[in-house]
Design an enzyme around this catalytic site. Structure first.
Site, PDB file in Angstrom:
ATOM      1  N   HIS A   1     -36.314  24.182 -43.285  1.00 50.70           N
ATOM      2  CA  HIS A   1     -35.983  22.778 -43.595  1.00 50.70           C
ATOM      3  C   HIS A   1     -36.168  22.491 -45.091  1.00 50.70           C
ATOM      4  O   HIS A   1     -36.922  21.599 -45.479  1.00 50.70           O
ATOM      5  CB  HIS A   1     -36.860  21.837 -42.755  1.00 50.70           C
ATOM      6  CG  HIS A   1     -36.228  20.489 -42.541  1.00 50.70           C
ATOM      7  ND1 HIS A   1     -36.400  19.757 -41.393  1.00 50.70           N
ATOM      8  CD2 HIS A   1     -35.418  19.724 -43.334  1.00 50.70           C
ATOM      9  CE1 HIS A   1     -35.744  18.609 -41.476  1.00 50.70           C
ATOM     10  NE2 HIS A   1     -35.139  18.572 -42.656  1.00 50.70           N
TER      11      HIS A   1
ATOM     12  N   ARG B   1     -29.767  18.164 -38.201  1.00 54.53           N
ATOM     13  CA  ARG B   1     -31.061  18.025 -37.549  1.00 54.53           C
ATOM     14  C   ARG B   1     -31.135  19.012 -36.396  1.00 54.53           C
ATOM     15  O   ARG B   1     -30.122  19.340 -35.772  1.00 54.53           O
ATOM     16  CB  ARG B   1     -31.274  16.598 -37.000  1.00 54.53           C
ATOM     17  CG  ARG B   1     -31.754  15.583 -38.024  1.00 54.53           C
ATOM     18  CD  ARG B   1     -33.171  15.891 -38.487  1.00 54.53           C
ATOM     19  NE  ARG B   1     -33.712  14.903 -39.402  1.00 54.53           N
ATOM     20  CZ  ARG B   1     -33.638  14.966 -40.724  1.00 54.53           C
ATOM     21  NH1 ARG B   1     -32.973  15.964 -41.300  1.00 54.53           N
ATOM     22  NH2 ARG B   1     -34.192  14.035 -41.481  1.00 54.53           N
TER      23      ARG B   1
ATOM     24  N   GLU C   1     -39.012  22.290 -34.482  1.00 55.88           N
ATOM     25  CA  GLU C   1     -39.683  22.668 -35.732  1.00 55.88           C
ATOM     26  C   GLU C   1     -41.028  21.959 -35.900  1.00 55.88           C
ATOM     27  O   GLU C   1     -41.184  20.819 -35.471  1.00 55.88           O
ATOM     28  CB  GLU C   1     -38.777  22.404 -36.940  1.00 55.88           C
ATOM     29  CG  GLU C   1     -38.358  20.966 -37.154  1.00 55.88           C
ATOM     30  CD  GLU C   1     -37.398  20.827 -38.334  1.00 55.88           C
ATOM     31  OE1 GLU C   1     -37.771  20.123 -39.279  1.00 55.88           O
ATOM     32  OE2 GLU C   1     -36.296  21.410 -38.311  1.00 55.88           O
TER      33      GLU C   1
ATOM     34  N   ARG D   1     -17.485  10.277 -36.565  1.00 53.97           N
ATOM     35  CA  ARG D   1     -17.395   9.173 -35.607  1.00 53.97           C
ATOM     36  C   ARG D   1     -16.327   8.166 -36.039  1.00 53.97           C
ATOM     37  O   ARG D   1     -15.583   7.621 -35.224  1.00 53.97           O
ATOM     38  CB  ARG D   1     -18.756   8.485 -35.487  1.00 53.97           C
ATOM     39  CG  ARG D   1     -18.825   7.387 -34.452  1.00 53.97           C
ATOM     40  CD  ARG D   1     -20.246   6.939 -34.245  1.00 53.97           C
ATOM     41  NE  ARG D   1     -20.911   6.618 -35.512  1.00 53.97           N
ATOM     42  CZ  ARG D   1     -22.196   6.310 -35.622  1.00 53.97           C
ATOM     43  NH1 ARG D   1     -22.968   6.309 -34.541  1.00 53.97           N
ATOM     44  NH2 ARG D   1     -22.721   6.011 -36.787  1.00 53.97           N
TER      45      ARG D   1
END
Length: 327
Positions: free
Chosen positions: A287, A240, A269, A179
């Site tokens: 994860h 994520r 998840e 960003r």
């Protein structure tokens, strides 16, 4: 004066719970137990603080049902399970556990690059099934890693760690999109070059996602983005779930528009899209990018330290918001 009441809503190291018990009145979930969101809210209703992980969401509805709540300590660097705006508006402090998991997570991210590119899981399953009867020149021939182009989307501390592993360990050309462009000194330390998103997709031989989930980042990699990637490329997601449109990813992998993928995070998840389970060219892990004992213990202790510091009046050590005091 009574001690603050704290809910430990996910199983954690017993020694960390014992530390917390020296400062608070503790209610802790039993090891092996899992609470529904409804049960979590019921138990949180009379608590002043909570230690949580990604499995429990804290939003405006939860805050309204928990009038005593003043502090939520998230045992994770990501905090998309927390509605930070709602917490801030209600005067509830939130914190996370950055930095302590950077190197371990970067190690695992690069391990997934290797596993996907070199078809390690496919080969291992083949061998275990007793199918290896002879050698072939093209048996599980995968993608080159050394000297290839590593693309990183999300160039925070973990992304920088992966960049350094690729550049210095494997002689990779490193490109990134973020960003905000990094300072030139950080770019130099990572041997990384900033590019716009279309160039990142088109040039990367291995694309690693290491950005947090936000509404704006939802399905940031979808069908259109996958179509811009090389058919020989791999995609790794340790950011994520929700960053990748998994339906589009499955279609691209089936059609040969992408060589392989490796995912440590998933949109629903702990449920996993059944289509992913059917594909041989996807590495799937539950994860666990930060899952070493020293790192997870450091995360748990930092989450505890945030609670202790806050309720002792010193302020959270690693806050993610700046709320006014809750009335």
């Amino acid at each position: 004066m009574s001690q603050p009441r704290v809910l430990v809503a996910s199983p954690v190291f017993p020694e960390v719970v014992q530390r917390l018990a020296g400062h608070f009145e503790i209610e802790a979930i039993a090891d092996g137990e899992a609470w529904s969101q409804e049960e979590f809210v019921r138990r949180l209703a009379d608590k002043d603080g909570a230690l949580v992980m990604g499995g429990h969401r804290v939003d405006a509805g939860v805050i309204a049902a928990c009038p005593r709540l003043r502090m939520v300590s998230n045992m994770s660097v990501g905090y998309n399970n927390l509605d930070v705006d709602a917490l801030t508006a209600a005067g509830v402090q939130a914190s996370n556990t950055p930095d302590v998991l950077t190197e371990t997570t970067a190690d695992f991210g690069f391990a997934l690059v290797m596993a996907a590119a070199r078809r390690m899981l496919e080969a291992e399953k083949f061998l275990r099934a007793g199918q290896w009867t002879r050698w072939r020149y093209d048996m599980f021939a995968g993608c080159e890693v050394h000297g290839s182009t590593l693309g990183i989307l999300g160039m925070g501390r973990i992304g920088q760690g992966i960049a350094q592993r690729g550049a210095y360990g494997f002689g990779m050309e490193v490109i990134y999109h973020n960003r905000t462009r990094l300072d030139a000194t950080i770019e130099a330390a990572c041997q990384a070059r900033y590019v716009e998103m279309p160039a990142l997709l088109a040039r990367a031989d291995h694309l690693v996602l290491v950005l947090p989930y936000t509404r704006e980042a939802h399905h940031i990699i979808g069908a259109a983005e996958l179509a811009c990637m090389k058919p020989t490329a791999t995609l790794v997601n340790i950011g994520r779930g929700g960053l990748v449109d998994e339906t589009a990813l499955i279609a691209a992998l089936k059609a040969g528009k992408l060589a392989a993928a490796a995912l440590d995070v998933f949109e629903g998840e702990p449920q996993v899209n059944p289509g992913l389970l059917e594909l041989p060219n996807v590495v799937l892990t539950p994860h666990i990018a930060s899952a070493t004992v020293p790192t997870r213990l450091a995360m748990a202790n930092l989450a505890a330290d945030n609670l202790i510091a806050f309720f002792e009046g010193h302020g959270a050590l690693t806050p993610v918001n700046t709320p006014a005091a809750r009335s």
